[in-house]
Enzyme design. Structure first.
Site, PDB file in Angstrom:
ATOM      1  CD1 TRP A  11      15.859   6.758 -12.545  1.00  0.00           C
ATOM      2  CD2 TRP A  11      16.980   5.674 -14.137  1.00  0.00           C
ATOM      3  NE1 TRP A  11      15.387   5.464 -12.582  1.00  0.00           N
ATOM      4  CE2 TRP A  11      16.069   4.769 -13.556  1.00  0.00           C
ATOM      5  CE3 TRP A  11      17.800   5.219 -15.177  1.00  0.00           C
ATOM      6  CZ2 TRP A  11      15.945   3.443 -13.959  1.00  0.00           C
ATOM      7  CZ3 TRP A  11      17.680   3.887 -15.596  1.00  0.00           C
ATOM      8  CH2 TRP A  11      16.765   3.023 -14.985  1.00  0.00           C
ATOM      9  NE  ARG A  31      18.101  22.411 -13.538  1.00  0.00           N
ATOM     10  CZ  ARG A  31      19.036  21.681 -14.118  1.00  0.00           C
ATOM     11  NH1 ARG A  31      18.822  20.396 -14.334  1.00  0.00           N
ATOM     12  NH2 ARG A  31      20.181  22.213 -14.493  1.00  0.00           N
ATOM     13  CB  SER A 132      18.566   0.602 -13.468  1.00  0.00           C
ATOM     14  OG  SER A 132      17.992   1.182 -12.305  1.00  0.00           O
ATOM     15  CB  ALA A 134      20.937   7.021 -16.383  1.00  0.00           C
ATOM     16  CE  LYS A 185      20.585   2.138  -4.888  1.00  0.00           C
ATOM     17  NZ  LYS A 185      21.311   2.965  -5.867  1.00  0.00           N
ATOM     18  CG  ASP A 238      19.710  -0.634  -6.762  1.00  0.00           C
ATOM     19  OD1 ASP A 238      20.625  -0.254  -7.505  1.00  0.00           O
ATOM     20  OD2 ASP A 238      18.718   0.068  -6.509  1.00  0.00           O
ATOM     21  CB  SER A 248      28.063   4.012  -8.014  1.00  0.00           C
ATOM     22  OG  SER A 248      27.602   4.372  -6.738  1.00  0.00           O
ATOM     23  NE  ARG A 249      24.283  11.154  -8.809  1.00  0.00           N
ATOM     24  CZ  ARG A 249      23.252  10.766  -9.536  1.00  0.00           C
ATOM     25  NH1 ARG A 249      23.406  10.553 -10.828  1.00  0.00           N
ATOM     26  NH2 ARG A 249      22.058  10.613  -8.986  1.00  0.00           N
ATOM     27  CG  ASN A 250      25.100   7.120  -3.634  1.00  0.00           C
ATOM     28  OD1 ASN A 250      24.765   7.947  -2.799  1.00  0.00           O
ATOM     29  ND2 ASN A 250      24.294   6.773  -4.641  1.00  0.00           N
TER      30      ASN A 250
END
Length: 332
Positions: A11, A31, A132, A134, A185, A238, A248-250
């Site tokens: 993202w 990172r 949204s 990525a 969400k 969303d 969606s990872r979730n």
């Protein structure tokens, strides 16, 4: 405008690309020096397959790169946001505006992400949120988000920076509702994925999404949000994309849990942060704090943290006591 994006995940990278395309002087803060060097050399981010990084995008591993930036976008996972803000805070310009694009609630403090960013940086914060992925934004697919801030000028600054012919940005004064919608969400999407993994169909997913939205708005209003925000991009928008998309990872983590994997096994297989796992616990604590009934969130916590079988939780939800759909039924 000179802008730094702190966080080189999918993202953060997609947003950095969008800002570059708008002609801004953009630096992406990775990172580690190793990751920064890799992206510099390959002009790719492994999190965004098939997407080329613009030649003009600067990539750094030095927190000092935020110095001189008018906007600083914080795009790291929720559990790292406080430490990351601590690292960059000393280099920020006095008039820098922060942009929080992370969706979550901090464990323990139960603070929204913008509150954490503000605490650590002492700068004004705008929340940029909405439906949204990525993967789509990085390919310039049409996307809409909301820039939420109590200060109109700050929301409009972010709107102007990001808006383009494929990325439409609306503004809102309701940062509480916008952030809660983005965080909660993920919990509902994880639950929707569980029912997909169990082999259920669209009916239960529609019920989860609709009743989940009710829970989101119920908590939001108790915390001072505008109920209408949950009918917009940061709420139902969303929710739709996260509950239904293969990106969606979730939802994907939920599918694995529904198929019999443990929550830990599911998160390991996803290989990236599953924000809904952490948000569920915080949402449950917020529900208790504000005295709000959130049965779906409670059910998610039972599966994720108490080792209760998903089938048992679904049965319990369906057999709750009878009630009208609306809290204001109109009957007297």
């Amino acid at each position: 405008m000179r802008i730094a994006v702190v966080g080189s995940g999918a993202w953060g990278t997609a947003l950095a690309i969008a800002l570059c395309k708008n002609g801004h002087d953009v630096t992406l803060l990775a990172r580690s020096a190793e990751k920064a060097e890799q992206m510099k050399n390959t002009r790719h981010n492994p999190r965004l397959r098939g997407v080329n990084l613009p030649d003009e995008l600067n990539i750094s591993a030095a927190p000092a790169c935020v110095a001189g930036c008018a906007l600083v976008v914080i795009a790291c996972p929720s559990m790292a946001i406080r430490s990351v803000c601590q690292q960059v805070a000393r280099y920020l310009d006095g008039d820098a505006v922060m942009v929080s694009v992370t969706k979550g609630i901090e464990a323990g403090t139960l603070l929204r992400m913008s509150q954490v960013v503000q605490e650590e940086t002492k700068r004004p914060v705008v929340a940029l949120t909405g439906p949204s992925h990525a993967e789509e934004l990085a390919q310039c697919m049409p996307t809409g988000c909301v820039a939420a801030s109590p200060e109109q000028s700050h929301a409009e600054l972010v709107q102007d920076a990001f808006m383009s012919d494929y990325f439409r940005i609306y503004t809102s004064p309701d940062i509480v509702g916008a952030e809660l919608g983005g965080a909660l969400k993920n919990v509902i999407a994880l639950c929707a994925g569980v029912t997909d993994g169990m082999g259920y169909g669209d009916n239960i997913k529609a019920m989860l999404m609709t009743r989940g939205l009710t829970e989101m708005a119920r908590l939001g209003v108790a915390m001072g949000a505008n109920r209408d925000t949950f009918a917009g991009l940061a709420g139902v928008g969303d929710l739709i994309v996260t509950c239904t998309s293969p990106h969606s990872r979730n939802r994907r983590a939920g599918i694995l849990i529904g198929q019999g994997e443990t929550p830990d096994e599911a998160r390991q297989q996803i290989g990236a942060v599953v924000e809904g796992y952490y948000a569920a616990k915080s949402a449950g604590e917020l529900a208790n704090k504000y005295g709000v009934d959130m049965p779906i969130v409670r059910a998610a916590c039972a599966v994720l943290y108490e080792k209760v079988a998903a089938a048992q939780v679904v049965e319990q939800l369906l057999n709750r006591s009878k009630k009208p759909e609306s809290e204001d039924s109109g009957w007297h």
